[in-house]
Design a protein around this motif. Structure first.
Motif, PDB file in Angstrom:
ATOM      1  N   MET A   1      87.890  52.819  57.994  1.00  0.00           N
ATOM      2  CA  MET A   1      88.746  53.067  56.837  1.00  0.00           C
ATOM      3  C   MET A   1      89.193  51.744  56.235  1.00  0.00           C
ATOM      4  SD  MET A   1      92.424  54.110  58.535  1.00  0.00           S
ATOM      5  CE  MET A   1      93.380  52.875  59.438  1.00  0.00           C
ATOM      6  N   LYS A   2      89.559  51.784  54.953  1.00  0.00           N
ATOM      7  CA  LYS A   2      90.099  50.604  54.311  1.00  0.00           C
ATOM      8  C   LYS A   2      91.550  50.419  54.739  1.00  0.00           C
ATOM      9  CE  LYS A   2      87.232  50.836  50.138  1.00  0.00           C
ATOM     10  NZ  LYS A   2      87.251  50.934  48.658  1.00  0.00           N
ATOM     11  N   PRO A   3      92.007  49.183  54.835  1.00  0.00           N
ATOM     12  CA  PRO A   3      93.402  48.941  55.226  1.00  0.00           C
ATOM     13  C   PRO A   3      94.368  49.548  54.207  1.00  0.00           C
ATOM     14  CG  PRO A   3      92.117  46.915  55.362  1.00  0.00           C
ATOM     15  CD  PRO A   3      91.264  47.916  54.646  1.00  0.00           C
ATOM     16  N   ILE A   4      95.456  50.107  54.722  1.00  0.00           N
ATOM     17  CA  ILE A   4      96.540  50.583  53.863  1.00  0.00           C
ATOM     18  C   ILE A   4      97.184  49.378  53.187  1.00  0.00           C
ATOM     19  CG2 ILE A   4      98.852  51.605  53.888  1.00  0.00           C
ATOM     20  CD1 ILE A   4      96.638  53.651  54.174  1.00  0.00           C
ATOM     21  N   LYS A   5      97.397  49.465  51.884  1.00  0.00           N
ATOM     22  CA  LYS A   5      98.046  48.379  51.148  1.00  0.00           C
ATOM     23  C   LYS A   5      99.537  48.675  51.035  1.00  0.00           C
ATOM     24  CE  LYS A   5      93.942  47.197  48.418  1.00  0.00           C
ATOM     25  NZ  LYS A   5      93.719  45.915  49.125  1.00  0.00           N
ATOM     26  N   ALA A   6     100.359  47.766  51.567  1.00  0.00           N
ATOM     27  CA  ALA A   6     101.802  47.988  51.595  1.00  0.00           C
ATOM     28  C   ALA A   6     102.546  46.852  50.914  1.00  0.00           C
ATOM     29  CB  ALA A   6     102.283  48.126  53.033  1.00  0.00           C
ATOM     30  N   MET A  29      96.253  47.651  58.031  1.00  0.00           N
ATOM     31  CA  MET A  29      97.275  47.492  57.004  1.00  0.00           C
ATOM     32  C   MET A  29      97.281  46.074  56.449  1.00  0.00           C
ATOM     33  SD  MET A  29     101.357  48.484  57.157  1.00  0.00           S
ATOM     34  CE  MET A  29     102.045  46.932  57.748  1.00  0.00           C
ATOM     35  N   GLU A  30      97.540  45.979  55.148  1.00  0.00           N
ATOM     36  CA  GLU A  30      97.591  44.689  54.461  1.00  0.00           C
ATOM     37  C   GLU A  30      98.860  44.630  53.606  1.00  0.00           C
ATOM     38  OE1 GLU A  30      95.101  42.281  50.965  1.00  0.00           O
ATOM     39  OE2 GLU A  30      94.459  44.271  51.634  1.00  0.00           O
ATOM     40  N   ILE A  31      99.595  43.530  53.681  1.00  0.00           N
ATOM     41  CA  ILE A  31     100.761  43.341  52.826  1.00  0.00           C
ATOM     42  C   ILE A  31     100.286  42.712  51.523  1.00  0.00           C
ATOM     43  CG2 ILE A  31     103.045  42.291  52.605  1.00  0.00           C
ATOM     44  CD1 ILE A  31     102.765  44.397  54.839  1.00  0.00           C
ATOM     45  N   VAL A  32     100.604  43.364  50.394  1.00  0.00           N
ATOM     46  CA  VAL A  32     100.082  42.909  49.100  1.00  0.00           C
ATOM     47  C   VAL A  32     101.171  42.405  48.157  1.00  0.00           C
ATOM     48  CG1 VAL A  32      98.065  44.414  49.240  1.00  0.00           C
ATOM     49  CG2 VAL A  32     100.163  45.248  48.139  1.00  0.00           C
ATOM     50  N   ALA A  33     102.442  42.688  48.485  1.00  0.00           N
ATOM     51  CA  ALA A  33     103.539  42.220  47.619  1.00  0.00           C
ATOM     52  C   ALA A  33     104.827  42.194  48.433  1.00  0.00           C
ATOM     53  CB  ALA A  33     103.707  43.134  46.406  1.00  0.00           C
ATOM     54  N   TYR A 383     102.564  55.861  61.254  1.00  0.00           N
ATOM     55  CA  TYR A 383     102.763  55.954  59.810  1.00  0.00           C
ATOM     56  C   TYR A 383     101.462  55.652  59.063  1.00  0.00           C
ATOM     57  CZ  TYR A 383     104.668  55.268  55.127  1.00  0.00           C
ATOM     58  OH  TYR A 383     104.908  55.368  53.783  1.00  0.00           O
ATOM     59  N   VAL A 384     100.745  54.642  59.508  1.00  0.00           N
ATOM     60  CA  VAL A 384      99.458  54.318  58.880  1.00  0.00           C
ATOM     61  C   VAL A 384      98.506  55.504  59.016  1.00  0.00           C
ATOM     62  CG1 VAL A 384      97.386  52.892  59.105  1.00  0.00           C
ATOM     63  CG2 VAL A 384      99.642  51.813  59.110  1.00  0.00           C
ATOM     64  N   ARG A 385      98.482  56.124  60.176  1.00  0.00           N
ATOM     65  CA  ARG A 385      97.615  57.286  60.373  1.00  0.00           C
ATOM     66  C   ARG A 385      98.046  58.457  59.502  1.00  0.00           C
ATOM     67  NH1 ARG A 385      97.036  56.867  67.024  1.00  0.00           N
ATOM     68  NH2 ARG A 385      95.791  54.949  67.000  1.00  0.00           N
ATOM     69  N   PHE A 386      99.363  58.600  59.323  1.00  0.00           N
ATOM     70  CA  PHE A 386      99.892  59.647  58.449  1.00  0.00           C
ATOM     71  C   PHE A 386      99.394  59.451  57.020  1.00  0.00           C
ATOM     72  CE2 PHE A 386     103.171  60.755  55.316  1.00  0.00           C
ATOM     73  CZ  PHE A 386     103.331  62.124  55.553  1.00  0.00           C
ATOM     74  N   LEU A 387      99.444  58.210  56.542  1.00  0.00           N
ATOM     75  CA  LEU A 387      98.979  57.923  55.179  1.00  0.00           C
ATOM     76  C   LEU A 387      97.486  58.182  55.034  1.00  0.00           C
ATOM     77  CD1 LEU A 387     100.958  54.637  54.395  1.00  0.00           C
ATOM     78  CD2 LEU A 387     101.404  56.924  53.484  1.00  0.00           C
ATOM     79  N   CYS A 388      96.776  58.139  56.143  1.00  0.00           N
ATOM     80  CA  CYS A 388      95.330  58.406  56.120  1.00  0.00           C
ATOM     81  C   CYS A 388      95.012  59.878  56.356  1.00  0.00           C
ATOM     82  CB  CYS A 388      94.635  57.550  57.174  1.00  0.00           C
ATOM     83  SG  CYS A 388      94.681  55.780  56.825  1.00  0.00           S
TER      84      CYS A 388
END
Length: 426
Positions: A1-6, A29-33, A383-388
């Protein structure tokens, strides 16, 4: 899967703890901002995650104006900012992981809950203790009916003396008017949430509470105590000596020194010494005028007849959380920090009775140096799994299952202040 952008809104300790999951698991997961009203915190966190200047913002309004594309926002702002920031994010359609407490009153809580439902966005609260191996195992036992129906639940939180002094007497959560939360809401919304989550086979119906600030008062200060610790004659004997706690031991450095306005690794001892001569972090805990209680007990009656009791006390020699649940078929007890659960039963055997005891040791499930008994990283993982799309977690629930604990807190404060039992309609 692609990393969740947070995106991270609020770059203090809690925001960085949750964001830290991206460093441990960049494939997830990746922090983008990032955004924070504190320029130093914003720069430190932005540099840590390699965020370009165009994606660093001073507040939620700047963040929203930039129309940042991300999968979720980690909202770790201070308590008093939760309503404004959470509402703005919901209105713009962002899924959100919100640090506890949600908000400091029932009206705003109901408004955010309703708004999230209308907008079709998820609003998940950081009830990190639900995700610890300790409480998660207890919940599994209860769901499986291992001790039958819950009769009573007793919970205690002992807040260690340095922690209590730094956070709730001298620190940023020391005054209800300033931070927007009392001790029960800021520190113990964890515990009232646990009570209602563990017992969510039913709903709370009535709450009563007693508590006060009875120790950290001027009349209890040691003889000769001064306004600031640096010139106090009791420096070598007082348990709360700021110079010893902050200069020699450097405990709670991540929040104590933020007021200096420099990156933590650039602050000199001389600057720290001067800071403690004027800052609340250097003041006497007995004479510093603050309004949070230093002990409180809460009794909750549930609709199915179960009764649950929670007690918090600040200034303890040994900190920790304890629980004892009595059910129709057995009992569960333990201390979170020991990560051992005792299960006691009385059973019929060979025409008689037999008492059994089982000890479940979960110590091997706690990584070294983990926070909240590994609840923080377990929360982020689920939480990451929930978003997926994964909905299998027993710990992660929608805002609906976070309401009861907060409503009990609001009712408890009303009961404590007005001296009456408060009825709930949930």
């Amino acid at each position: 899967m692609k990393p969740i952008k947070a995106a991270v809104l609020g770059c203090g300790d809690r925001g960085n703890v949750y964001a830290g999951y991206a460093l441990l698991h960049p494939e997830e997961m990746e922090i983008v901002a990032v955004a924070d009203i504190d320029a130093v915190a914003l720069k430190t966190t932005g540099d840590k995650y390699g965020i370009p200047d165009t994606l660093r913002f001073k507040d939620v309004d700047e963040f929203l104006a930039a129309d940042v594309k991300c999968d979720t926002v980690i909202n770790a702002t201070m308590d008093g900012a939760h309503y404004y920031t959470a509402k703005k994010l919901i209105e713009r359609g962002y899924d959100q992981l919100l640090e506890k407490p949600i908000v400091n009153n029932a009206e705003e809580l109901e408004e955010l809950k309703k708004l999230a439902e209308e907008k079709g966005v998820s609003l998940i609260v950081c009830h990190v203790l639900r995700y610890t191996p300790f409480y998660k195992y207890i919940k599994t036992l209860l769901n499986a009916g291992e001790i039958g129906r819950i009769f009573t639940m007793e919970m205690n939180e002992h807040v260690e003396l340095v922690h209590f002094a730094d956070s709730f007497i001298r620190g940023k959560w020391s005054d209800e008017k300033e931070c927007g939360s009392g001790l029960l809401l800021q520190k113990c919304s964890h515990d009232l949430d646990l009570m209602c989550w563990l017992n969510n086979f039913t709903k709370p119906k009535a709450v009563s509470s007693f508590g006060s600030r009875a120790y950290f008062l001027p009349e209890n200060a040691p003889e000769g105590a001064t306004e600031f610790c640096y010139n106090c004659p009791n420096g070598k004997t007082c348990l709360y000596c700021a110079q010893k706690i902050h200069l020699d031991l450097d405990w709670f450095y991540f929040q104590t020194w933020r007021g200096i306005g420099k990156p933590l690794d650039e602050i000199t001892r001389e600057e720290k010494e001067e800071f403690l001569k004027t800052s609340d972090y250097g003041r006497c805990v007995y004479t510093l005028r603050r309004d949070l209680v230093d002990r409180q007990t809460v009794s909750v009656a549930f609709k199915d007849g179960s009764v649950c009791l929670f007690t918090v006390v600040g200034g303890c020699s040994s900190g920790g959380r304890f629980i004892h649940i009595v059910g129709s078929k057995g009992e569960i007890s333990g201390k979170l920090e020991e990560n051992k659960i005792k299960i006691s039963r009385t059973v019929r055997k060979d025409g008689g009775f037999e008492k059994t005891t089982e000890i479940v040791d979960l110590s091997d499930k706690i990584p070294e140096n983990s926070k909240h008994s590994n609840g923080d990283m377990s929360l982020m993982r689920e939480y990451v799994r929930f978003l997926c799309g994964d909905r299998s977690s027993i710990s992660l629930t929608t805002i609906d299952d976070s309401v009861s604990g907060h409503m009990c807190v609001y009712a408890a404060e009303k009961s404590r202040k007005e001296g009456k039992t408060v009825e709930l309609e949930l």
